[in-house]
Design a protein around this motif. Structure first.
Motif, short mmCIF file in Angstrom:
data_model
loop_
_atom_site.label_atom_id
_atom_site.label_comp_id
_atom_site.label_asym_id
_atom_site.label_seq_id
_atom_site.Cartn_x
_atom_site.Cartn_y
_atom_site.Cartn_z
N ALA A 18 0.56 -1.08 -0.38
CA ALA A 18 -0.52 0.29 0.14
C ALA A 18 1.05 0.95 -0.02
N LEU A 19 2.31 1.89 -0.20
CA LEU A 19 3.40 2.33 0.04
C LEU A 19 3.43 2.73 -1.18
N ASP A 20 3.68 3.96 -1.35
CA ASP A 20 4.01 5.28 -3.10
C ASP A 20 5.83 5.34 -1.82
N THR A 21 7.03 3.91 -1.64
CA THR A 21 7.96 4.77 -1.39
C THR A 21 8.78 5.93 -2.29
N THR A 22 8.11 6.57 -3.61
CA THR A 22 8.58 7.63 -4.16
C THR A 22 7.74 9.12 -3.18
N ARG A 23 7.07 9.16 -2.60
CA ARG A 23 6.32 10.49 -1.78
C ARG A 23 6.96 9.90 0.10
N VAL A 24 7.68 10.09 0.13
CA VAL A 24 8.05 10.04 1.53
C VAL A 24 8.09 11.46 2.42
N ALA A 25 7.79 12.03 3.47
CA ALA A 25 7.86 12.96 4.37
C ALA A 25 7.82 12.82 5.63
N ALA A 26 8.47 14.34 5.84
CA ALA A 26 9.06 12.96 7.71
C ALA A 26 8.13 14.71 8.35
N LEU A 27 7.30 14.22 8.99
CA LEU A 27 6.94 15.65 10.59
C LEU A 27 7.62 15.18 11.89
N GLY A 28 7.72 16.24 12.73
CA GLY A 28 7.65 16.18 14.28
C GLY A 28 7.50 17.36 15.17
N PHE A 29 7.07 16.62 16.15
CA PHE A 29 7.21 17.93 17.16
C PHE A 29 8.29 17.52 18.06
N SER A 30 8.33 19.63 18.88
CA SER A 30 9.53 19.79 19.46
C SER A 30 10.82 18.64 19.34
N MET A 31 11.27 18.35 19.52
CA MET A 31 13.17 17.54 18.87
C MET A 31 12.70 16.56 17.80
N GLY A 32 11.31 16.25 17.80
CA GLY A 32 10.74 15.63 16.41
C GLY A 32 11.17 16.39 15.53
N GLY A 33 10.95 17.32 15.58
CA GLY A 33 10.86 18.63 14.54
C GLY A 33 12.63 18.84 13.80
N ALA A 34 13.56 18.92 14.98
CA ALA A 34 14.26 19.13 14.39
C ALA A 34 15.08 17.78 13.97
N ALA A 35 14.89 16.41 14.89
CA ALA A 35 15.14 15.25 14.22
C ALA A 35 14.67 15.66 12.60
N THR A 36 13.43 16.07 12.41
CA THR A 36 12.63 16.05 10.60
C THR A 36 13.74 16.88 10.15
N ALA A 37 14.35 17.68 10.66
CA ALA A 37 15.51 18.38 9.08
C ALA A 37 16.06 17.90 9.79
N ARG A 38 17.34 17.16 10.02
CA ARG A 38 18.37 16.36 9.87
C ARG A 38 18.24 15.56 9.66
N LEU A 39 17.55 14.75 9.70
CA LEU A 39 16.06 13.54 8.32
C LEU A 39 16.37 13.87 7.43
N MET A 40 16.06 15.07 6.94
CA MET A 40 15.74 15.48 5.52
C MET A 40 16.87 15.86 4.74
#
Length: 397
Positions: A243-265
């Motif tokens: 069921a996954l379209d792995t060509t279209r992936v995003a990340a979403l994070g709260f607080s440290m999760g937001g910092a991790a999202t930027a680092r991941l991207m």
């Protein structure tokens, strides 16, 4: 480390008690057990979560993932890293399937016995922590869709369980996304694994060193989950993988999760878009910026790291502020704490003065519009200028 983020981490020891209230849902109605004709006993307040706003039914499944390519950074001598995730997805209607709990039972029991009495002043049994349900059917069949659904990885705040992202995960799933929420084991307050095993946090809420290490660990955790999602590792049920379209992936994070999202991207170009919910930023990504689209939603305060980051970002960018919001307005607590406050007398300052219904509606609208634009190619005018539909949302920069 930015001073704003240092203050948030340093204050977390006290705030964690209120953070864990995420297990408590929203309508304050007591649970009543009849013990004999005409005699009733109140066993604990039972509450509920607001429903997702999209048109699709939602399914969910918890999954244990094991990364054998690295030792656990928090447990000496353990040669592998172990995570619990929940996958939220558009589902076929399955009324016979049970509705998933908001909080795993061992985590609920741990909260009732330890955190609630010690940190909230809530006596054991005063709240029925295990009674809350989500709006997702457990192990429901995936709703078929040619080409699959875009994928969103969700990372919570420091020492915060993945359950606090349930409102965001359910809502995006109801709009046609597969969302994978991640518990960062031994940093999250408590993680329940199959077989009746509970793992508690081993980090210190007031330790800068632990927090900085945790951010690095999170990025590695998320990259591993991304490997699983993109089928480099097995782990997800086959019906979900299809069921996954792995060509279209995003990340979403709260607080440290937001910092991790930027680092991941910054580190992994499989992530096409990112959303930071009120997280302070620092490190190389702040100084060098990002090429891809990135959305930030802030509480009603200034964060110096955002201005630095904004100047270095080269891709699509919007930074928004939610008037009257506080840090935990960007979690399930936005819906839960105000009603808990009225029912139990728990202070509600951590979610600010913004109206909770309007806050949740605005967050859902802007996050979904951004992901629809970046992953589905759906045009929107919502980011052109402030919207009269959401006067609480202002544009920064």
């Amino acid at each position: 480390m930015p001073e704003m983020w240092r203050k948030r981490v340093g204050a977390l020891g006290a705030a964690l008690a209120l953070t864990l209230v995420a297990a408590v849902p929203a309508s304050a109605a007591p649970s009543v057990v009849t013990t004999a004709p005409g005699i009733s006993t109140v066993t604990g307040i039972r509450l509920s979560l607001p429903a997702p706003s999209g048109p699709l039914p939602v399914g969910t499944v918890p999954v244990r993932l094991v990364d054998r390519s690295r030792p656990d950074p928090w447990v000496k001598g353990r040669p592998y890293r172990e995570l619990m995730v929940s996958v939220w997805y558009p589902a076929a209607r399955a009324p016979g399937r049970p509705v998933s709990s908001h909080l795993p039972p061992l985590v609920a029991a741990d909260l009732d016995a330890t955190s609630a009495p010690a940190l909230l002043g809530v006596r054991p049994g005063q709240v029925d922590w295990a009674a809350t349900r989500t709006h997702a059917r457990l192990d429901a069949p995936v709703r078929p869709r040619a080409g699959g659904y875009p994928v969103v990885l969700y990372s919570p705040g420091y020492m915060v369980p993945r359950s606090l992202g349930t409102l965001a995960a359910e809502d995006l799933a109801s709009r046609g996304y597969v969302v994978v929420t991640v518990d960062h084991t031994y940093e999250a307050s408590a993680v329940e694994f199959p077989g009746g095993r509970l793992e508690r946090a081993r980090v210190r809420a007031d330790s800068t060193a632990d927090a900085m290490k945790a951010l690095d660990v999170r990025v590695a955790d998320l990259r591993f989950v991304l490997d699983v999602v993109t089928a480099r590792h097995t782990g997800l049920p086959s019906s979900l993988r299809r069921a996954l379209d792995t060509t279209r992936v995003a990340a979403l994070g709260f607080s440290m999760g937001g910092a991790a999202t930027a680092r991941l991207m910054y580190a992994d170009h499989r992530v096409k878009a990112g959303v930071n919910l009120d997280g302070s930023l620092f490190g190389e990504v702040t100084e060098r910026g990002l090429d891809g689209p990135f959305l930030q939603l802030a509480a009603d305060r200034d964060d110096p790291s955002w201005e630095t980051f904004r100047k270095q970002r080269r891709g699509w960018k919007r930074d928004l502020r939610l008037a009257g919001a506080e840090h935990y307005s960007f979690t399930d607590l936005q819906a839960l704490v105000p009603r808990i406050s009225s029912g139990l007398g728990t202070p509600s300052e951590i979610v600010g003065t913004v109206d909770p219904v309007r806050s949740i509606a605005a967050q859902r609208a802007y996050v979904a519009a951004f992901l629809d634009l970046q992953l589905k190619g759906r045009e929107t005018r919502l980011f052109d200028r402030p919207s009269p539909a959401f006067p609480e949302v202002g544009f920064l920069g």
